[in-house]
Enzyme design. Structure first.
Site, short mmCIF file in Angstrom:
data_model
loop_
_atom_site.label_atom_id
_atom_site.label_comp_id
_atom_site.label_asym_id
_atom_site.label_seq_id
_atom_site.Cartn_x
_atom_site.Cartn_y
_atom_site.Cartn_z
N ASP A 53 54.72 48.73 30.87
CA ASP A 53 54.15 47.39 30.99
C ASP A 53 54.71 46.79 32.28
OD1 ASP A 53 53.38 44.75 30.87
OD2 ASP A 53 54.20 44.36 28.88
N SER A 133 41.62 45.11 47.31
CA SER A 133 40.19 44.87 47.16
C SER A 133 39.67 44.25 48.44
CB SER A 133 39.94 43.93 45.98
OG SER A 133 38.61 43.46 45.96
N TYR A 146 41.53 35.96 40.58
CA TYR A 146 41.60 37.38 40.91
C TYR A 146 41.65 37.57 42.42
CZ TYR A 146 40.30 42.31 41.20
OH TYR A 146 40.29 43.65 41.48
N LYS A 150 44.58 39.34 45.02
CA LYS A 150 44.33 40.41 45.99
C LYS A 150 44.68 39.98 47.41
CE LYS A 150 43.15 43.46 43.02
NZ LYS A 150 44.07 44.59 42.73
#
Length: 271
Positions: A53, A133, A146, A150
């Site tokens: 984790d 990304s 999100y 990135k």
């Protein structure tokens, strides 16, 4: 005892990009250990799977110690574990939800890096490859959190590479565009949904599903990771796939207004 075989540790390897990357590295001759937070269904894999984790310091330390016990060294770390928030307005996510996505997507990379770098530094060599990304250099309306993670990954990777290259360690970030994976199955729904965003949220989720359905598979990213891992002179940034390459060129050379208009047109947002 240290083995001579190159070793790789790939986080989030139970499916999607992580699994494809672990399989590709194993095929290329690496001894690969993938990780999974929730475990993975039984199946035939060419790599071992460790529980991990990335939001837990103790779990990270345990997994790294176990790989070092088994192999004696870690030559390559691929930070892939992450999740997204389903398309929604930025104000539809609480601060708690914002912290949660950063804890996995960004601070997970920081934890893994801090755990592995001391060993690479003692060896005088190593590669760290972070799965970023195109949203590390482009905006994505209704996926602001999100996108922010990135952007953070890209800045962290570039800065880290400057710090570590004199110690024989190089850092690269892989920047794919849309990839056809079960990634959206792990989307976190916004925890403060607002009526004002319901219509655009529904329309954008549909649009994203349409684009992902026709996107490249995770193997495109896996091949790019291998390219970065074995390069004698690794680049900092690698576009994964033709669309990602075109988007990077667009961002670099097109006028800002054209990029802005193109994003809204592609997502079918009101101008």
């Amino acid at each position: 005892m240290k083995s001579k075989t190159k070793t790789a540790l790939v986080t989030g390897a139970s499916s999607g990009i992580g699994e494809a990357t672990a399989e590709r590295l194993a095929k290329a001759g690496y001894k690969v250990y993938g990780t999974s937070r929730r475990g993975a269904p039984a199946g035939k894999r060419s790599f071992d799977l460790l529980p991990l984790d990335v939001t837990s310091d103790a779990s990270v330390d345990t997994a790294v110690r176990e790989m070092l016990r088994l192999e004696g060294h870690i030559d390559l770390l691929v930070n892939n574990a992450g999740f997204g928030v389903a398309p929604a307005g930025a104000e539809e996510s609480s601060l708690e939800q914002a912290r949660a996505i950063f804890d996995t997507n960004f601070f997970g990379i920081v934890r893994m890096t801090r755990a592995v770098v001391p060993h690479m530094r003692r060896e005088g060599s190593g590669r760290i490859i972070n799965i970023g990304s195109v949203l590390g250099f482009l905006p994505m309306p209704y996926m602001a959190l999100y996108t922010a993670t990135k952007h953070a990954v890209a800045g962290y990777s570039e800065s880290l590479d400057h710090e570590l290259r004199t110690m024989g360690i190089r850092v690269s970030v892989i920047e794919p565009a849309y990839i056809k994976t079960p990634f959206d199955a792990n989307f976190m729904e916004p925890d403060v949904p607002l009526d004002e965003y319901r219509e655009v949220r529904t329309a954008l989720a549909k649009r994203v599903r349409e684009v992902v359905e026709g996107a490249d598979g995770p193997e495109v990213v896996a091949e790019t990771v291998l390219q970065a891992a074995i390069a004698a002179r690794p680049k900092l940034r690698y576009a994964a796939g033709g669309l990602a390459g075109r988007m990077r060129l667009l961002r670099r050379f097109a006028p800002a207004g054209l990029v802005d208009a193109g994003i809204r047109k592609d997502l079918r947002l009101q101008t």
